[in-house]
Scaffold this motif. Structure first.
Motif, short mmCIF file in Angstrom:
data_model
loop_
_atom_site.label_atom_id
_atom_site.label_comp_id
_atom_site.label_asym_id
_atom_site.label_seq_id
_atom_site.Cartn_x
_atom_site.Cartn_y
_atom_site.Cartn_z
N THR A 115 13.01 -3.70 24.33
CA THR A 115 11.92 -4.44 23.70
C THR A 115 10.93 -3.52 22.99
N PRO A 116 10.44 -2.45 23.62
CA PRO A 116 9.54 -1.55 22.88
C PRO A 116 10.22 -0.87 21.69
N PHE A 117 11.51 -0.61 21.82
CA PHE A 117 12.25 0.01 20.72
C PHE A 117 12.22 -0.89 19.50
N PHE A 118 12.50 -2.19 19.69
CA PHE A 118 12.48 -3.11 18.56
C PHE A 118 11.07 -3.35 18.05
N ALA A 119 10.10 -3.34 18.95
CA ALA A 119 8.71 -3.50 18.53
C ALA A 119 8.29 -2.32 17.65
N LYS A 120 8.74 -1.12 18.03
CA LYS A 120 8.43 0.07 17.24
C LYS A 120 9.07 -0.02 15.86
N ALA A 121 10.32 -0.48 15.81
CA ALA A 121 11.01 -0.61 14.53
C ALA A 121 10.29 -1.61 13.63
N GLU A 122 9.83 -2.70 14.20
CA GLU A 122 9.10 -3.70 13.41
C GLU A 122 7.78 -3.12 12.89
N ALA A 123 7.10 -2.35 13.73
CA ALA A 123 5.83 -1.75 13.32
C ALA A 123 6.06 -0.74 12.19
N VAL A 124 7.10 0.06 12.32
CA VAL A 124 7.41 1.04 11.28
C VAL A 124 7.75 0.32 9.98
N GLU A 125 8.51 -0.76 10.07
CA GLU A 125 8.87 -1.54 8.87
C GLU A 125 7.62 -2.13 8.22
N GLU A 126 6.70 -2.63 9.03
CA GLU A 126 5.46 -3.20 8.51
C GLU A 126 4.61 -2.14 7.81
N LEU A 127 4.52 -0.96 8.43
CA LEU A 127 3.75 0.13 7.82
C LEU A 127 4.38 0.59 6.51
N ALA A 128 5.70 0.62 6.47
CA ALA A 128 6.39 1.01 5.24
C ALA A 128 6.13 -0.01 4.14
N SER A 129 6.10 -1.28 4.51
CA SER A 129 5.83 -2.33 3.54
C SER A 129 4.41 -2.21 2.99
N ILE A 130 3.46 -1.97 3.87
CA ILE A 130 2.07 -1.80 3.45
C ILE A 130 1.94 -0.60 2.52
N SER A 131 2.59 0.48 2.88
CA SER A 131 2.55 1.69 2.06
C SER A 131 3.17 1.44 0.68
N GLN A 132 4.26 0.71 0.66
CA GLN A 132 4.93 0.41 -0.61
C GLN A 132 4.03 -0.44 -1.51
N HIS A 133 3.36 -1.43 -0.93
CA HIS A 133 2.45 -2.27 -1.70
C HIS A 133 1.27 -1.46 -2.23
N ARG A 134 0.75 -0.57 -1.39
CA ARG A 134 -0.38 0.27 -1.80
C ARG A 134 0.04 1.20 -2.94
N ASP A 135 1.22 1.79 -2.84
CA ASP A 135 1.70 2.68 -3.90
C ASP A 135 1.90 1.93 -5.21
N ALA A 136 2.43 0.69 -5.12
CA ALA A 136 2.64 -0.11 -6.32
C ALA A 136 1.29 -0.45 -6.98
N LYS A 137 0.31 -0.79 -6.16
CA LYS A 137 -1.02 -1.11 -6.70
C LYS A 137 -1.64 0.12 -7.34
N THR A 138 -1.51 1.26 -6.69
CA THR A 138 -2.04 2.51 -7.24
C THR A 138 -1.40 2.80 -8.59
N GLN A 139 -0.11 2.60 -8.68
CA GLN A 139 0.60 2.84 -9.95
C GLN A 139 0.11 1.90 -11.04
#
Length: 74
Positions: free
Chosen positions: A21-45
């Motif tokens: 369970t924590p392993f999958f929770a960590k994977a979801e959190a990492v995926e969410e952070l990557a998504s946020i980072s991708q949106h921020r980079d697109a906005k910056t561009q």
């Protein structure tokens, strides 16, 4: 078809789920952070491109104004 598992098997399943369970929770959190980072980079561009376009437009209008001023001065 319900299966009855031994007590040790049930404990093993519970322990496995407790680890998994924590392993999958960590994977979801990492995926969410990557998504946020991708949106921020697109906005910056987009903002960078808009800023550079405005800078080019301002430079072109300043040059045109200078050329017009020199033309009327002659």
């Amino acid at each position: 078809m319900t299966e009855k598992h031994s007590l040790s098997r049930q404990r093993a399943e519970i322990a496995f789920n407790a680890i998994q369970t924590p392993f999958f929770a960590k994977a979801e959190a990492v995926e969410e952070l990557a998504s946020i980072s991708q949106h921020r980079d697109a906005k910056t561009q987009r903002l960078r491109e808009a800023r550079l376009a405005k800078k080019m437009e301002d430079s072109a209008s300043a040059t045109a104004a200078l050329v017009a001023k020199r033309a009327t001065a002659r």
